[in-house]
Enzyme design. Structure first.
Site, PDB file in Angstrom:
ATOM      1  N   THR A  12      -0.874   0.437 -18.659  1.00 18.20           N
ATOM      2  CA  THR A  12      -0.046   1.601 -18.344  1.00 18.20           C
ATOM      3  C   THR A  12       0.694   1.347 -17.029  1.00 18.20           C
ATOM      4  OG1 THR A  12      -1.803   2.793 -17.145  1.00 18.20           O
ATOM      5  CG2 THR A  12      -1.646   3.129 -19.542  1.00 18.20           C
ATOM      6  N   GLY A  13       1.864   1.945 -16.913  1.00 17.74           N
ATOM      7  CA  GLY A  13       2.683   1.668 -15.737  1.00 17.74           C
ATOM      8  C   GLY A  13       3.079   0.199 -15.686  1.00 17.74           C
ATOM      9  N   GLY A  14       3.503  -0.321 -16.832  1.00 17.43           N
ATOM     10  CA  GLY A  14       3.714  -1.764 -16.955  1.00 17.43           C
ATOM     11  C   GLY A  14       5.138  -2.240 -16.773  1.00 17.43           C
ATOM     12  N   SER A  16       6.911  -2.372 -13.913  1.00 20.61           N
ATOM     13  CA  SER A  16       7.202  -2.987 -12.609  1.00 20.61           C
ATOM     14  C   SER A  16       5.905  -3.226 -11.840  1.00 20.61           C
ATOM     15  CB  SER A  16       8.135  -2.084 -11.787  1.00 20.61           C
ATOM     16  OG  SER A  16       7.495  -0.861 -11.491  1.00 20.61           O
ATOM     17  N   GLY A  17       6.030  -3.909 -10.719  1.00 25.44           N
ATOM     18  CA  GLY A  17       4.918  -4.074  -9.793  1.00 25.44           C
ATOM     19  C   GLY A  17       3.676  -4.700 -10.390  1.00 25.44           C
ATOM     20  N   ILE A  18       2.531  -4.139 -10.058  1.00 28.09           N
ATOM     21  CA  ILE A  18       1.241  -4.674 -10.506  1.00 28.09           C
ATOM     22  C   ILE A  18       1.130  -4.627 -12.022  1.00 28.09           C
ATOM     23  CG2 ILE A  18      -1.239  -4.198 -10.517  1.00 28.09           C
ATOM     24  CD1 ILE A  18      -0.918  -3.308  -7.562  1.00 28.09           C
ATOM     25  N   GLY A  19       1.583  -3.547 -12.634  1.00 34.66           N
ATOM     26  CA  GLY A  19       1.495  -3.420 -14.088  1.00 34.66           C
ATOM     27  C   GLY A  19       2.287  -4.495 -14.802  1.00 34.66           C
ATOM     28  N   SER A 139      -7.898   1.603  -5.348  1.00 40.90           N
ATOM     29  CA  SER A 139      -7.218   1.211  -4.111  1.00 40.90           C
ATOM     30  C   SER A 139      -8.258   1.119  -3.008  1.00 40.90           C
ATOM     31  CB  SER A 139      -6.162   2.255  -3.728  1.00 40.90           C
ATOM     32  OG  SER A 139      -5.692   2.036  -2.403  1.00 40.90           O
ATOM     33  N   TYR A 152      -3.924  11.343  -1.931  1.00 38.64           N
ATOM     34  CA  TYR A 152      -3.894  10.078  -2.667  1.00 38.64           C
ATOM     35  C   TYR A 152      -5.257   9.386  -2.583  1.00 38.64           C
ATOM     36  CZ  TYR A 152      -2.535   5.271  -3.866  1.00 38.64           C
ATOM     37  OH  TYR A 152      -2.456   4.024  -4.435  1.00 38.64           O
TER      38      TYR A 152
END
Length: 251
Positions: A12-14, A16-19, A139, A152
């Site tokens: 999920t959240g794939g 950009s970035g880490i995903g 995190s 957060y």
């Protein structure tokens, strides 16, 4: 042979970035198919193009929306029938010091980082393979405090707790659940924190200085840790919080 040969994975959240980096690594390690999600269709289309594999499917949606999750798992069930690996990565945050926290700030971040993770995992269970691997993106703020980041941080502490509890809940199915906790990683999300260029630069400099290595990590360094937790290399690892943080939360 790759470490994930034949596996069906969801990130999920794939887009950009880490995903994105993790989806890229999953493809490189031989995953039979990788599904990615994101809220922006244009970004998803670009991610699929960059991944350059026929074994990738993008499904637009917001993981904090239960209807969107139902749509996602309907697609996965129809196309592949099951899921072996889940990287619950989608989420985000922004600064709000105590005294200026609004209800919207609280709801937005808890919906994305806690509610979204919970229902992403729960709704995956009917099609999840016994013996599979679930990875939750937490995190270092689950154990470290930063000014203005209390909401957060609370969501990421919740994610860490989810990993512990779900390890027990799913032990009969031999599903491993682990939390992956990045330190400061060079992503668009991190680069965007702060209200002015001066504030952004000061924040990034402080993040670099907080690590023993004196630098930001890369998304691919997190992706390689995700491959470890997704693969049989970590077959006796469950319920942990794996810090990949340049020593930021360790020293």
């Amino acid at each position: 042979m790759g470490k994930l040969d034949g596996k069906i994975a969801l990130v999920t959240g794939g887009s950009s970035g880490i995903g994105f980096a993790t989806a890229q690594r999953f493809v490189a390690e031989g995953a039979a198919h990788v599904f990615i999600t994101g809220r922006r269709q244009e970004a998803l289309n670009e991610a699929v193009k960059k991944l350059g594999s026929k074994n990738v499917t993008a499904v637009q949606g917001d993981t904090s929306s239960l209807d969107d999750l139902d749509k996602l798992y309907s697609v996965i069930k129809k196309e592949k029938g099951h899921l072996d690996i889940l990287f619950a990565n989608a989420g985000g945050g922004e600064f709000a010091p105590l005294g200026s926290i609004t209800e919207k700030h609280f709801d937005d971040i808890f919906n994305a980082n806690a509610k979204g993770v919970l229902f992403t995992v729960q709704k995956a269970l009917p099609i999840f393979t016994d013996g599979g691997s679930i990875i939750l993106n937490a995190s270092i703020v689950s154990v470290k405090a930063n000014p203005g980041f209390s909401v957060y941080s609370a969501t990421k502490a919740a994610v860490r707790s989810f990993a512990r509890c779900w390890t027990v809940d799913l032990k009969e199915r031999k599903i491993r659940v682990n939390a992956l906790s990045p330190g400061p990683i060079d992503t668009e999300g991190l680069q965007g924190l702060g209200n002015s260029e001066e504030e952004k630069k000061g924040f990034l400099d402080a993040m670099k200085a907080s690590t023993v290595m004196g630098r930001l990590g890369t998304p691919d360094e997190i992706a390689k840790a995700a491959v470890f937790l997704a693969s049989d290399d970590s077959s006796y690892v469950t319920g942990i919080e794996l810090f990949v943080d340049g020593g930021a939360a360790q020293i």
